[in-house]
Write a protein that holds these residues in place. Structure first.
Motif, short mmCIF file in Angstrom:
data_model
loop_
_atom_site.label_atom_id
_atom_site.label_comp_id
_atom_site.label_asym_id
_atom_site.label_seq_id
_atom_site.Cartn_x
_atom_site.Cartn_y
_atom_site.Cartn_z
N LYS A 141 25.96 17.73 12.71
CA LYS A 141 27.28 18.49 12.52
C LYS A 141 28.25 18.41 11.27
CE LYS A 141 27.57 18.35 17.68
NZ LYS A 141 28.44 18.34 18.71
N ASP A 142 29.23 17.62 11.36
CA ASP A 142 30.04 17.44 10.07
C ASP A 142 29.65 16.29 9.35
OD1 ASP A 142 31.24 19.95 10.45
OD2 ASP A 142 32.57 19.20 11.41
N TRP A 143 28.89 15.28 9.74
CA TRP A 143 28.56 14.09 9.47
C TRP A 143 26.92 13.74 8.69
CZ3 TRP A 143 32.16 10.04 8.74
CH2 TRP A 143 33.25 10.39 9.73
N CYS A 144 26.92 12.98 7.79
CA CYS A 144 25.58 12.73 7.19
C CYS A 144 25.16 11.15 7.15
CB CYS A 144 25.43 13.24 5.73
SG CYS A 144 25.51 15.18 5.68
N ARG A 145 24.10 10.78 7.60
CA ARG A 145 23.76 9.43 7.31
C ARG A 145 23.10 9.31 6.18
NH1 ARG A 145 23.81 5.16 10.55
NH2 ARG A 145 22.17 3.50 10.22
N ILE A 146 23.47 8.40 5.37
CA ILE A 146 22.66 7.91 4.04
C ILE A 146 22.48 6.58 4.06
CG2 ILE A 146 24.27 9.60 2.95
CD1 ILE A 146 25.86 7.09 1.84
N ARG A 147 21.25 6.38 3.10
CA ARG A 147 20.93 4.96 3.21
C ARG A 147 20.76 4.71 1.40
NH1 ARG A 147 16.41 5.94 5.14
NH2 ARG A 147 15.20 6.13 3.12
N ALA A 148 21.12 3.63 1.09
CA ALA A 148 21.07 3.04 -0.53
C ALA A 148 20.89 1.42 -0.41
CB ALA A 148 22.11 3.27 -1.08
N GLU A 149 19.81 0.98 -0.95
CA GLU A 149 19.51 -0.65 -0.91
C GLU A 149 19.48 -0.98 0.45
OE1 GLU A 149 22.15 -2.21 -3.73
OE2 GLU A 149 21.83 -1.16 -5.24
N ASP A 150 20.31 -2.18 0.70
CA ASP A 150 20.46 -2.69 1.97
C ASP A 150 21.46 -2.08 3.09
OD1 ASP A 150 18.20 -4.27 1.26
OD2 ASP A 150 19.56 -5.94 0.75
N ALA A 151 22.03 -1.03 2.68
CA ALA A 151 23.12 -0.42 3.45
C ALA A 151 22.77 1.08 4.06
CB ALA A 151 24.62 -0.41 2.86
N SER A 152 23.39 1.42 4.99
CA SER A 152 23.40 2.75 5.57
C SER A 152 24.65 2.97 6.39
CB SER A 152 22.04 2.96 6.40
OG SER A 152 22.00 2.21 7.70
N GLY A 153 25.14 4.07 6.57
CA GLY A 153 26.12 4.79 7.16
C GLY A 153 26.13 6.05 7.12
N TRP A 154 27.40 6.49 7.91
CA TRP A 154 27.63 7.87 7.86
C TRP A 154 28.92 8.37 7.06
CZ3 TRP A 154 24.97 11.23 11.09
CH2 TRP A 154 24.26 10.62 12.02
N VAL A 155 28.72 9.39 6.38
CA VAL A 155 29.94 10.01 5.47
C VAL A 155 30.13 11.41 6.00
CG1 VAL A 155 29.35 8.59 3.36
CG2 VAL A 155 28.32 10.79 3.74
#
Length: 175
Positions: A141-155
């Motif tokens: 929907k209006d959110w994207c899950r991202i990943r970089a290095e050791d972190a991931s989350g939704w923006v």
């Protein structure tokens, strides 16, 4: 233009990307590759020549020096892709220099929060620094899950460059 490339070389932080289902999305056209235009890809190498036209005989405009930089394909020939970069510049690159993997970049001057779940009331788990890139995992929907290095989350979709399906480049020809 060249400032961004130097800045990105030094930036090793979190980043994000996703599709934004905007009403302003450009219609898809039939292309030599069979993939839609516009579409996002990333640069495959840490040195990619940007040319004024589709061919090695065209003038060299600059050299991208950021592997994984998100770019938007806005036109193509069988061998060349016309791309728009995060600063809105247009150039032609050879098809072998781009990768179908999606990345995004925080083009704002403030860190972008990454949330544990796709809602603004969720806990913030990390921040994406300005000019930082990240891999796009998926959008919902209006959110994207991202990943970089050791972190991931939704923006939120649209907060980072590389998430809006509309053509991102300013109008005009390659300089």
């Amino acid at each position: 233009m060249r400032g961004l490339k130097r800045t990105l070389l030094a930036a090793a932080a979190l980043g994000a990307g996703c599709l934004a289902g905007a009403a302003t999305a450009a219609p898809e056209r039939q292309t030599p590759s069979g993939y839609p235009v516009p579409r996002y890809v990333s640069l495959k190498f840490d040195k990619v020549n940007a040319r004024a036209g589709p061919g090695d005989d065209h003038r060299l405009l600059w050299v991208y020096r950021v592997r994984g930089l998100p770019v938007q394909v806005v036109a193509e020939t069988a061998e060349w892709r016309r791309i728009c970069d995060p600063e809105g510049e247009l150039a032609w690159v050879h098809k072998r220099t781009v990768d179908g993997r999606r990345t995004t970049i925080n083009m704002t001057v403030t860190p972008a929060p990454l949330y544990r779940r796709p809602k603004e009331t969720a806990r913030i788990v990390a921040y994406l620094k300005p000019k930082a890139m990240a891999a796009l995992v998926r959008c919902d929907k209006d959110w994207c899950r991202i990943r970089a290095e050791d972190a991931s989350g939704w923006v939120r979709a649209g907060e980072l460059w590389g998430t809006d399906e509309a053509v991102q480049c300013r109008s005009g020809e390659v300089r």
